[in-house]
Scaffold this active site. Structure first.
Site, PDB file in Angstrom:
ATOM      1  N   HIS A  15      21.224  34.402 -17.302  1.00  0.00           N
ATOM      2  CA  HIS A  15      20.565  35.560 -16.702  1.00  0.00           C
ATOM      3  C   HIS A  15      21.000  36.829 -17.431  1.00  0.00           C
ATOM      4  CE1 HIS A  15      19.389  38.624 -13.838  1.00  0.00           C
ATOM      5  NE2 HIS A  15      18.528  37.725 -13.355  1.00  0.00           N
ATOM      6  N   GLU A  64      12.067  36.550 -18.318  1.00  0.00           N
ATOM      7  CA  GLU A  64      12.387  37.743 -17.533  1.00  0.00           C
ATOM      8  C   GLU A  64      12.621  38.912 -18.478  1.00  0.00           C
ATOM      9  OE1 GLU A  64      14.043  36.957 -13.353  1.00  0.00           O
ATOM     10  OE2 GLU A  64      15.728  36.885 -14.726  1.00  0.00           O
TER      11      GLU A  64
END
Ligand code: PGA
Length: 248
Positions: free
Chosen positions: A95, A166
């Site tokens: 992430h 993302e």
């Protein structure tokens, strides 16, 4: 045929087990009959064992990170085996909020290889920063992350990989990525996966979108970008998460 997957990334929230059980319980109650979608809640480590008892059916549990060794003298680290014991079926790796604190493509690769070898499903996050985008380096950044992150991963395990696109600048509500741009990245990521794993094996990998997803744009992200699911941050702690899943 895989179901559409909606993943909640709770990040460093909520601040008590009571709240965590409450939010998870509401998700379970509202969404367990929506069998055509798979829901994964990626909760902080400390809540996993307690949520294990509530998870089940189409509402599964995930973690937000994992260490690349099986165990040993690695203070504070959490292994794949511990996550499995705590009821996790999924784990987020790479992430951008981990990359910001020094996670590199090389350590991400070690984590992916280990987690997947223990049967965890990996949600591997890729995406360009604002600066990379402004310098026209989006494709270069994402293809580099994919190439290094997936290096040496067995072709036979591709069904256990999800790629979450993302764009870093779109994370935190208010700056959503244009549908056309997300679609372009979906196609670009697919092409890269074909280069890495070949056509047949790469087809087993699901590509999903994350960044400023809410109940207003969720359906459009699925329909207009052909993504197979969504990774939801801020909205996943609120009632909006249930609305997102019901709209899919
Ligand atoms: P956001 O976060 O939905 O709050 O933009 C997404 C993520 O970081 O996974």
């Amino acid at each position: 045929m895989n179901k559409t997957i909606i993943i909640a990334n709770w990040k460093c929230n909520p601040n008590s087990l009571k709240e965590a059980k409450n939010i998870f319980g509401k998700i379970k109650k509202s969404l367990s009959r929506f069998k055509k979608i798979e829901i994964v809640v990626c909760a902080p480590f400390v809540y996993l064992f307690s949520l294990k008892n509530i998870a089940g059916g189409n509402i599964l549990l995930g973690a937000q990170d994992v260490f690349w060794e099986e165990g040993g003298a690695f203070t504070s680290q959490i292994s794949s085996l511990m996550l499995k014991d705590a009821g996790c079926k999924y784990v987020i790796i790479g992430h951008s909020e981990r990359r910001r604190f020094g996670e590199s493509d090389v350590t991400i690769n070690k984590k992916i290889k280990k987690a997947i070898s223990f049967g965890l499903n990996v949600i591997f996050c890729v995406g360009e920063t604002k600066e990379e985008r402004e310098k026209g380096r989006t494709f270069e950044a994402v293809s580099g992350q994919l190439k290094i992150g997936l290096g040496g991963v067995s072709k036979n395990l591709t069904k256990n990989i999800i790629i979450a696109y993302e764009p870093v600048w779109a994370i935190n509500p208010g700056k959503p990525c244009l549908y056309d741009d997300a679609m372009t990245m979906n196609i670009f990521i697919k092409k890269n996966l074909v280069k890495i794993f070949g056509k047949n094996f790469s087809q087993k990998i699901r590509i999903i979108y994350g960044g400023s997803v809410d109940s207003q744009n969720a359906k459009d992200y699925i329909e207009k970008t052909l993504m197979k699911g969504l990774l939801v941050g801020s909205a996943s702690l609120t009632e909006d998460f249930i609305k997102i899943a019901k709209k899919i």
